[in-house]
Design a protein around this motif. Structure first.
Motif, PDB file in Angstrom:
ATOM      1  N   THR A 194       0.835  -1.209   0.000  1.00 53.69           N
ATOM      2  CA  THR A 194       0.000   0.000   0.000  1.00 53.69           C
ATOM      3  C   THR A 194       0.865   1.252   0.000  1.00 53.69           C
ATOM      4  O   THR A 194       0.611   2.199  -0.756  1.00 53.69           O
ATOM      5  CB  THR A 194      -0.928   0.006   1.225  1.00 53.69           C
ATOM      6  N   CYS A 197       2.433   1.804  -3.379  1.00 54.37           N
ATOM      7  CA  CYS A 197       1.447   2.324  -4.334  1.00 54.37           C
ATOM      8  C   CYS A 197       1.280   3.827  -4.167  1.00 54.37           C
ATOM      9  O   CYS A 197       1.205   4.571  -5.151  1.00 54.37           O
ATOM     10  CB  CYS A 197       0.110   1.615  -4.159  1.00 54.37           C
ATOM     11  N   VAL A 323      -7.635  -1.191 -17.432  1.00 46.63           N
ATOM     12  CA  VAL A 323      -8.456  -0.440 -16.476  1.00 46.63           C
ATOM     13  C   VAL A 323      -8.819   0.896 -17.121  1.00 46.63           C
ATOM     14  O   VAL A 323      -7.918   1.645 -17.533  1.00 46.63           O
ATOM     15  CB  VAL A 323      -7.694  -0.216 -15.157  1.00 46.63           C
ATOM     16  N   LYS A 343      -5.971  -9.663  -8.326  1.00 46.51           N
ATOM     17  CA  LYS A 343      -6.771  -8.625  -7.655  1.00 46.51           C
ATOM     18  C   LYS A 343      -5.875  -7.507  -7.132  1.00 46.51           C
ATOM     19  O   LYS A 343      -6.207  -6.330  -7.255  1.00 46.51           O
ATOM     20  CB  LYS A 343      -7.574  -9.221  -6.504  1.00 46.51           C
ATOM     21  N   VAL A 344      -4.724  -7.886  -6.543  1.00 54.12           N
ATOM     22  CA  VAL A 344      -3.796  -6.873  -6.044  1.00 54.12           C
ATOM     23  C   VAL A 344      -3.307  -6.012  -7.195  1.00 54.12           C
ATOM     24  O   VAL A 344      -3.259  -4.777  -7.106  1.00 54.12           O
ATOM     25  CB  VAL A 344      -2.608  -7.541  -5.329  1.00 54.12           C
ATOM     26  N   THR A 346      -4.737  -5.531 -10.181  1.00 53.57           N
ATOM     27  CA  THR A 346      -5.827  -4.731 -10.743  1.00 53.57           C
ATOM     28  C   THR A 346      -6.154  -3.548  -9.849  1.00 53.57           C
ATOM     29  O   THR A 346      -6.357  -2.426 -10.333  1.00 53.57           O
ATOM     30  CB  THR A 346      -7.079  -5.607 -10.943  1.00 53.57           C
ATOM     31  N   ASP A 347      -6.213  -3.778  -8.537  1.00 56.31           N
ATOM     32  CA  ASP A 347      -6.476  -2.676  -7.604  1.00 56.31           C
ATOM     33  C   ASP A 347      -5.401  -1.604  -7.727  1.00 56.31           C
ATOM     34  O   ASP A 347      -5.682  -0.401  -7.632  1.00 56.31           O
ATOM     35  CB  ASP A 347      -6.533  -3.189  -6.170  1.00 56.31           C
ATOM     36  N   MET A 348      -4.162  -2.029  -7.936  1.00 51.71           N
ATOM     37  CA  MET A 348      -3.072  -1.089  -8.100  1.00 51.71           C
ATOM     38  C   MET A 348      -3.268  -0.247  -9.361  1.00 51.71           C
ATOM     39  O   MET A 348      -3.091   0.983  -9.346  1.00 51.71           O
ATOM     40  CB  MET A 348      -1.743  -1.848  -8.171  1.00 51.71           C
ATOM     41  N   VAL A 350      -6.053   0.428 -10.850  1.00 50.95           N
ATOM     42  CA  VAL A 350      -7.177   1.340 -10.607  1.00 50.95           C
ATOM     43  C   VAL A 350      -6.690   2.576  -9.852  1.00 50.95           C
ATOM     44  O   VAL A 350      -7.072   3.714 -10.163  1.00 50.95           O
ATOM     45  CB  VAL A 350      -8.295   0.626  -9.814  1.00 50.95           C
ATOM     46  N   GLN A 351      -5.824   2.363  -8.873  1.00 55.42           N
ATOM     47  CA  GLN A 351      -5.293   3.481  -8.085  1.00 55.42           C
ATOM     48  C   GLN A 351      -4.435   4.407  -8.949  1.00 55.42           C
ATOM     49  O   GLN A 351      -4.433   5.625  -8.766  1.00 55.42           O
ATOM     50  CB  GLN A 351      -4.477   2.929  -6.916  1.00 55.42           C
TER      51      GLN A 351
END
Length: 382
Positions: A194, A197, A323, A343-344, A346-348, A350-351
């Motif tokens: 986190t 990121c 994304v 998922k990790v 993809t979430d990254m 998105v951020q």
């Protein structure tokens, strides 16, 4: 039950070997071994108290004759009547050590003890880690020399490292260690994904402030590629696709990691022509219009499309993720066998997409202003 049997049962229940218990209690490993084998039946009060404290039980319990895993009385009769507090003393050590950050004890890399949070973070059961060489099992290859050097130097400063989970995925971590004895070292580990990121977002925003034209987006792609690579995630390329329906342009900026040649480049193609010729572009455009993340396997249409681009020589992914953001998509390609948690990742993405969108908007506005100034000059000079 004799002292030795009680001590051994409590130690094993808390996944401690004799050396780890020695480090926690200050009682020598040789003495602990003699107690457990029945060769020592009487101990000084200080040693008994240290062992009891390390195991989270009372001296009376350690010296008594209970069933080892029967319910253990609470510290005071006033607590016994409170629901949920029976067994408080026997569980006290485990509750405390499992509630803090991931912790391990090791002897020059050989794991002596891990708490539950450490095991959970790495995806193992605690007993699977005990006795293993942590340098080889859970430290990524490129981080092992640093980890070994920090141990050899008895360093107490925190350092960044890449750790490997049981499923083969890698993640960045901050490690802080301290020697409890000449051979035993305790380490505290924090997953820094986190934080990394957030740092990447700041780097992207800084690059955006320094950018002067949309061609500088290739530098943003380079930064993103480097940061994802530094976090231990394996991939084939990062791409920023900008869709401009008004100008009928699809602009792509690509960055390959070091393992794929460490190259960065951009390409501009007519949007409508690409939509007519290439099904993958139609799929990308459709998902972008619907503001949907697009995850898909690579098909022949994609391979044929890439074959005629600068990517062709080094870009052979098996999975693609895009994304969407307001002006286009942020994409990544992943090869078969690369261990990443989708998922990790993809979430990254998105951020990262939001600051990239702000950068594209700023650069587009700057270009529009330049175009207006050029038009005014042409009118004046006409």
């Amino acid at each position: 039950m004799p002292l030795g049997r009680t001590l051994k049962a409590l130690r094993q229940k808390q996944s401690l070997n004799q050396k780890a218990l020695s480090s926690l209690s200050g009682v020598s490993q040789a003495t602990i071994s003699r107690i457990e084998t029945g060769r020592v039946r009487q101990l000084r009060s200080a040693a008994l108290k240290n062992l009891a404290d390390a195991l989270g039980v009372s001296v009376d319990f350690l010296m008594g004759d209970p069933e080892v895993f029967a319910e253990i009385p609470g510290p005071a009769s006033s607590l016994d009547s409170i629901p949920g507090l029976s067994g408080l003393r026997e569980e006290r050590f485990r509750q405390i050590i499992d509630s803090i950050d991931p912790v391990a004890l090791h002897e020059n890399g050989r794991i002596l003890y891990v708490n539950q949070r450490m095991a959970d973070m790495l995806g193992y059961r605690k007993e699977e880690l005990l006795g293993q060489n942590g340098f080889e099992l859970i430290s990524a290859a490129r981080s092992r020399p640093l980890a070994q050097r920090m141990v050899n130097n008895r360093a107490i400063d925190a350092y960044e490292s890449l750790l490997v989970r049981k499923d083969g995925t890698t993640f960045p971590a901050e490690i802080r260690g301290h020697h409890l004895s000449d051979e035993i070292r305790v380490v505290v580990v924090r997953d820094t994904t986190t934080r990394r990121c957030e740092q990447t977002v700041m780097r992207i925003m800084q690059a955006g402030l320094e950018a002067e034209s949309t061609s500088d987006l290739v530098k943003v792609a380079r930064i993103l590629s480097d940061e994802i690579d530094d976090m231990g995630m394996t991939f084939d390329a990062v791409s920023i696709h900008v869709i401009d329906e008004g100008k009928d342009l699809l602009t792509s900026h690509h960055a390959l990691p070091d393992s794929k040649g460490y190259r960065s480049f951009g390409e501009v193609v007519p949007l409508q022509k690409s939509l007519d010729q290439h099904p993958p572009v139609r799929g990308l455009f459709s998902h972008w219009q619907r503001n949907m993340i697009w995850e898909r396997g690579v098909d022949r249409d994609f391979a044929d499309m890439v074959a005629n681009t600068p990517l062709s020589a080094n870009y052979h992914p098996d999975l693609l993720i895009d994304v969407p953001f307001e002006q286009g998509t942020l994409g990544i390609g992943i090869s078969k066998g690369n261990s990443v948690r989708l998922k990790v990742l993809t979430d990254m993405l998105v951020q990262m997409a939001q600051p990239i969108s702000l950068i594209v908007k700023r650069l587009t506005q700057m270009q529009s202003l330049r175009d207006q100034i050029d038009n005014q000059r042409r009118l004046i000079n006409a």
